[in-house]
Design an enzyme around this catalytic site. Structure first.
Site, PDB file in Angstrom:
ATOM      1  N   LYS A  65      -3.693 -10.055  -5.601  1.00  0.00           N
ATOM      2  CA  LYS A  65      -4.991 -10.327  -4.978  1.00  0.00           C
ATOM      3  C   LYS A  65      -6.038  -9.324  -5.451  1.00  0.00           C
ATOM      4  CE  LYS A  65      -5.675  -7.870  -0.619  1.00  0.00           C
ATOM      5  NZ  LYS A  65      -7.094  -7.590  -0.750  1.00  0.00           N
ATOM      6  N   LYS A 123       0.815  -1.217   0.000  1.00  0.00           N
ATOM      7  CA  LYS A 123       0.000   0.000   0.000  1.00  0.00           C
ATOM      8  C   LYS A 123       0.846   1.264   0.000  1.00  0.00           C
ATOM      9  CE  LYS A 123      -4.382  -1.825   1.544  1.00  0.00           C
ATOM     10  NZ  LYS A 123      -5.548  -1.738   2.406  1.00  0.00           N
ATOM     11  N   LYS A 174     -10.823  -4.332  -3.095  1.00  0.00           N
ATOM     12  CA  LYS A 174     -11.912  -3.379  -3.364  1.00  0.00           C
ATOM     13  C   LYS A 174     -11.396  -1.973  -3.585  1.00  0.00           C
ATOM     14  CE  LYS A 174     -13.453  -3.650   1.286  1.00  0.00           C
ATOM     15  NZ  LYS A 174     -12.277  -3.292   2.075  1.00  0.00           N
TER      16      LYS A 174
HETATM   17  P1  ATP Z   1      -8.445  -2.817   0.622  1.00  0.00           P
HETATM   18  O1  ATP Z   1      -7.910  -2.887  -0.772  1.00  0.00           O
HETATM   19  O2  ATP Z   1      -9.017  -1.490   0.981  1.00  0.00           O
HETATM   20  O3  ATP Z   1      -7.464  -3.317   1.655  1.00  0.00           O
HETATM   21  P2  ATP Z   1      -9.691  -5.405   0.623  1.00  0.00           P
HETATM   22  O4  ATP Z   1     -10.412  -5.883  -0.566  1.00  0.00           O
HETATM   23  O5  ATP Z   1      -8.330  -5.971   0.892  1.00  0.00           O
HETATM   24  O6  ATP Z   1      -9.691  -3.831   0.615  1.00  0.00           O
HETATM   25  P3  ATP Z   1     -10.367  -5.545   3.476  1.00  0.00           P
HETATM   26  O7  ATP Z   1     -11.449  -4.699   4.044  1.00  0.00           O
HETATM   27  O8  ATP Z   1      -8.959  -5.132   3.692  1.00  0.00           O
HETATM   28  O9  ATP Z   1     -10.643  -5.701   1.885  1.00  0.00           O
HETATM   29  O10 ATP Z   1     -10.544  -7.033   3.989  1.00  0.00           O
HETATM   30  C1  ATP Z   1     -11.828  -7.570   4.329  1.00  0.00           C
HETATM   31  C2  ATP Z   1     -11.750  -9.086   4.394  1.00  0.00           C
HETATM   32  O11 ATP Z   1     -11.637  -9.641   3.058  1.00  0.00           O
HETATM   33  C3  ATP Z   1     -10.533  -9.626   5.153  1.00  0.00           C
HETATM   34  O12 ATP Z   1     -10.937 -10.771   5.876  1.00  0.00           O
HETATM   35  C4  ATP Z   1      -9.572 -10.019   4.056  1.00  0.00           C
HETATM   36  O13 ATP Z   1      -8.660 -11.021   4.458  1.00  0.00           O
HETATM   37  C5  ATP Z   1     -10.522 -10.521   2.992  1.00  0.00           C
HETATM   38  N1  ATP Z   1      -9.939 -10.411   1.649  1.00  0.00           N
HETATM   39  C6  ATP Z   1      -9.437  -9.275   1.065  1.00  0.00           C
HETATM   40  N2  ATP Z   1      -8.995  -9.529  -0.154  1.00  0.00           N
HETATM   41  C7  ATP Z   1      -9.200 -10.870  -0.392  1.00  0.00           C
HETATM   42  C8  ATP Z   1      -8.934 -11.734  -1.494  1.00  0.00           C
HETATM   43  N3  ATP Z   1      -8.367 -11.277  -2.595  1.00  0.00           N
HETATM   44  N4  ATP Z   1      -9.311 -13.037  -1.400  1.00  0.00           N
HETATM   45  C9  ATP Z   1      -9.897 -13.507  -0.273  1.00  0.00           C
HETATM   46  N5  ATP Z   1     -10.158 -12.742   0.820  1.00  0.00           N
HETATM   47  C10 ATP Z   1      -9.818 -11.435   0.759  1.00  0.00           C
HETATM   48 MG    MG Z   2      -7.207  -5.257   2.565  1.00  0.00          MG
END
Ligand code: ATP
Ligand code: MG
Length: 329
Positions: free
Chosen positions: A193, A111, A196
């Protein structure tokens, strides 16, 4: 009864990766535990956010939790910033964290490399706040995706460090990854990965995307030129990712899907993947709309805030006492 805690950042609309990696597990798991589900807005502001969008996404995320089957007659759903003990305990955790161990976190490296206008100090100190989120509730289990494994390991280390330095009051939590789909990949760069907060909208399917958009995004997912639907994470990350998504949502083995699609073109397979995702999300989106348009949402969040406050404040007081802060209570 043991305790469960999990959080999601309102940093964008949750994606099918968040759903498969985390949210999908919550509905069934919640009843086996005293469960806390948190909207971690203080984590979201470790990178720049638009104020109004953040507010809107916080509400959306509450409705998404509810639409996914969080039952607030049993579980607690709340917003992190409405429970001050999180930031307070986050500070205590920062005081026992080492800069070196925080710099080793891969999320910090990922990040921080994307920030153009300077890197906030909070991006580095995010994991101690996450440790506080979890430890305040005496959490036994944390269902998350694979990307959070490293943060969970740090949380355990910090808890052990606190217990041995001060007083043995923190529970050492276990991480719980889903059996399949713990790391769903970006549709555009399938070695990364899915996230969002990715600036490329085509890299993810959000839980609120309309069917046409879902179809379009999946149809334009990056695959390879081999033309065979076969699971091979190394050499065919794009196709393997689509197989993972379908396998979890259809509750079918990857082998059986490979077999069903033997000799089939990628285009046809992608249409099938899109259909599976749309079928899963359509009823979900209806439930989401219901909660977004109901007054219930605010009542639920008020109740959640009060319940979480009560529990978290007790632990914070214990932690402060153990560290010798303020006057003895
Ligand atoms: P950001 O990019 O803002 O970090 P994010 O998509 O990583 O968003 P988070 O809010 O950080 O989402 O994580 C929410 C949940 O989703 C956590 O339990 C995280 O481990 C899970 N998660 C995030 N990305 C993935 C992925 N690519 N595959 C499976 N689980 C995921
Ligand atoms: Mg995340």
């Amino acid at each position: 009864m043991k305790t469960l805690f999990s959080g999601i950042q309102p940093s964008g609309v949750p994606t099918i990766a968040n759903y498969i990696g985390a949210i999908k597990q919550f509905q069934t798991m919640q009843y086996d535990y005293e469960s806390y589900f948190c909207i971690v807005d203080q984590h979201a502001i470790t990178v720049p956010q638009d104020r109004l969008k953040l507010r809107e996404r916080t509400r959306q995320l509450a409705a998404i939790y509810l639409a996914s089957g969080i039952d607030t007659t049993h579980s607690t759903l709340f917003i992190q910033s409405e429970v001050p003990a999180h930031a307070q305990a986050g500070w205590l955790m920062q005081c026992i964290s080492y800069i070196g161990e925080l710099e080793r976190m891969t999320q910090f490296k990922d990040k921080s490399s994307k920030q153009q206008d300077g890197i906030s100090a909070a991006l580095l100190t995010y994991p101690p706040l996450m440790a506080a989120d979890i430890l305040l509730y005496g959490t036994d289990i944390v269902p998350v995706g694979d990307d959070q494994k490293q943060h969970l390991e740090l949380t355990r280390n910090l808890a052990e460090r606190f217990n041995s330095k001060y007083n043995d009051i923190l529970t050492i939590p276990e991480v719980k990854l889903p059996e399949y789909g713990a790391r769903i990949k970006s549709l555009q760069e399938p070695t990364k990965k899915m996230s969002k907060s990715d600036s490329n909208q085509k890299s993810f399917v959000s839980l609120l995307d309309p069917p046409k958009q879902i179809e379009k995004k999946i149809k334009s997912a990056v695959t390879d030129s081999e033309g065979i639907i076969r699971y091979d994470k190394e050499n065919k990350p794009g196709v393997s990712n689509l197989l993972d998504i379908v396998s979890v949502l259809k509750d079918a083995t990857v082998e059986s899907i490979e077999k069903d699609f033997e000799g089939v073109q990628y285009g046809e397979f992608k249409s099938f993947v899109a259909e599976v995702v749309v079928d899963e999300l359509t009823p979900f989106q209806e439930r989401y709309e219901h909660y977004m348009n109901s007054e219930e949402l605010d009542h639920i969040l008020d109740k959640g805030r009060d319940q979480a406050n009560m529990k978290a404040q007790k632990m914070l007081t214990k932690m402060e006492n153990a560290m010798g802060l303020g006057r003895k209570r």
